[in-house]
Structure formats: C-alpha cells, structure tokens
Design an enzyme around this catalytic site. Structure first.
Site, short mmCIF file in Angstrom:
data_model
loop_
_atom_site.label_atom_id
_atom_site.label_comp_id
_atom_site.label_asym_id
_atom_site.label_seq_id
_atom_site.Cartn_x
_atom_site.Cartn_y
_atom_site.Cartn_z
CG ASP A 10 17.88 -19.30 -2.26
OD1 ASP A 10 17.54 -18.83 -3.17
OD2 ASP A 10 19.01 -20.09 -2.29
CG ASN A 12 10.22 -18.19 -3.49
OD1 ASN A 12 10.20 -18.95 -2.41
ND2 ASN A 12 10.28 -17.21 -3.04
NE ARG A 14 17.75 -21.54 -6.95
CZ ARG A 14 18.70 -21.65 -6.09
NH1 ARG A 14 19.43 -22.55 -5.85
NH2 ARG A 14 18.39 -20.36 -5.05
CB SER A 55 18.55 -8.58 -1.20
OG SER A 55 18.79 -8.96 -2.24
CB THR A 56 20.12 -3.50 -1.38
OG1 THR A 56 21.07 -4.39 -1.10
CG2 THR A 56 19.48 -2.99 -0.11
CD GLU A 57 22.47 -6.95 -2.59
OE1 GLU A 57 21.63 -7.55 -2.00
OE2 GLU A 57 23.56 -6.13 -2.07
CG ASN A 58 16.26 -9.95 -4.30
OD1 ASN A 58 15.83 -9.84 -3.18
ND2 ASN A 58 17.17 -10.34 -4.75
NE ARG A 181 25.22 -17.57 -2.43
CZ ARG A 181 24.71 -18.54 -3.36
NH1 ARG A 181 25.41 -19.58 -3.87
NH2 ARG A 181 23.45 -18.16 -3.78
#
Length: 227
Positions: A10, A12, A14, A55-58, A181
């Site tokens: 996590d 990248n 930012r 992820s599938t959300e990406n 998270r």
C-alpha cells in the site's frame, strides 16, 4: 519461525503524490520494491511470500492507471517470473481469472504457473484480481457443485476449496503506509496472523527492511486461542 509472510503493498500513489511525481511512477517504483523485498525474504529463509498486488475493487480506478498497471503485470508475469524460476521459486496466482482480466494476462498466468509448478525451494503467491470474500464465495460454490452434504462442511473442507489450497495460513501480515486495515486480503488464511503496520509507503521498502520485519515477528508471542 517465520514461514509465511503476507504483504499488502500500500502507498504507491501517495508516495508519488508527496514527491510531485505521476501516480504511474509510484506503481513502477512499487514493483521494483516488491521484487527486491521478495528476493530478500527468500534469502532470509522465509519459505512463502504472498503479495496483494491488485484487488477486485481496483478496477474502479481510472482507465489510464489500470492500463499502465496491466502493462507492468505483463512484464512481471513474464520476465520476473522467469527470473524467479531460475532460482527455484514456485509462483502461484490467487484470484479470479474471468472477471475483467485480458486473455493475454490469463495466458501469462497459466504459463507462469506451469513453468514453475515443480519448483520446491520457495513459493510466491501473487494475489491478482483477488478479493477474500470472493475467494470464500467461490469455495462455497465449488463445495455445493461437488455434491457435499450440509453435514460435510467443515473448516477443513472449506480450506481445501480455496485458491491454491496448498498455500498455508499467513504467519505475519505486513501492510505499509500506516493504514491499519486488512482490505479483504486472505480472509481465511490470516485468521491467526500477527500484524504489523509500518508507516513507510511501499516504494520506500528495501531489502534492508526484511531483517527488521523478521525481528518484529520474533518479538511476538503467538496465541491460537488455547494458550
């Protein structure tokens, strides 16, 4: 002993924004960091490394960003996998191969797994187009499709129907950039994982961080509910 480490890579975007760089450069640097950290983990004696890379959300991100990521993955699944193969690393892919993934990437995934399937030195599990809830839903579908009765369903049976069921539970989950998270990562396998949330963004990770992670894990007193 640390046997299986899982990374949620996590920060990248930012990292790039904070430096006035394009988002895409953050992803490129993130991939470089990933390969360096994976290699260092294996050199340090860790046998299994899992990485949450997409992820599938990406898929909700911009088309420009997604296209660039897919180009990076094409190189990774081809060239980087071949380099890992030379070192005796088995590469497994966890995630859906039907939802949104191009035929070219599916072909590279299948070729990578076939090329490395007999390797036994180390294992890299890449969570690509992955979602923990989807994995459990698909496991349930396989169980129902297999004709099992309600009374047959046990935790062991569910574990046998996950993506690549030979991949054992995660011992140590590391998520960079300070976010605390799990974001749908390996929900079944992290049930008893120790967790660590370093503040640095993923592109800042180097091989020098690996001994520090191992040291952090060694401080933990693992408990599984019975002790």
């Amino acid at each position: 002993m640390l046997h299986h480490i899982g990374f949620i890579v996590d920060g990248n975007r930012r990292w790039a924004k904070e430096r006035g760089l394009p988002t895409l450069e953050g992803h490129r640097r993130g991939l470089d960091a990933l390969m360096e950290v994976i290699e260092a983990c294996f050199e340090s004696g860790i046998e299994i490394v899992s990485a949450y890379i997409f992820s599938t959300e990406n898929w909700d991100r911009s088309q420009k960003e997604i296209s660039y990521l897919m180009e990076l993955f094409e190189v990774m699944f081809d060239q980087q996998v071949k380099a890992l193969h030379e070192k005796g690393v088995k590469v497994c892919f966890l995630g859906s191969r039907t939802y949104n993934v191009s035929p070219k990437l599916v072909k590279l995934i299948e070729e990578a797994e076939n090329l490395t399937k007999d390797n036994t030195k180390k294992t890299l599990a890449l969570c690509f187009n992955y979602g923990g809830q989807l994995e459990l839903a698909e496991a349930a579908q396989k169980i129902v499709g297999g004709g099992f009765r309600q009374e047959d369903i046990t935790p062991e049976l569910i574990a046998q129907h996950l993506y690549h069921p030979e991949i054992p539970p995660v011992d140590f989950l590391v998520r960079t950039s300070g976010e605390q998270r799990i974001s749908n990562f390996m929900l079944w396998r992290i049930a008893y994982a120790e967790m660590f949330f370093p503040s640095k963004a993923w592109p800042e990770m180097t091989r020098e961080d690996v001994p520090l992670l191992i040291k952090e894990f060694s401080r933990r007193q693992r408990r599984f509910g019975g002790n």
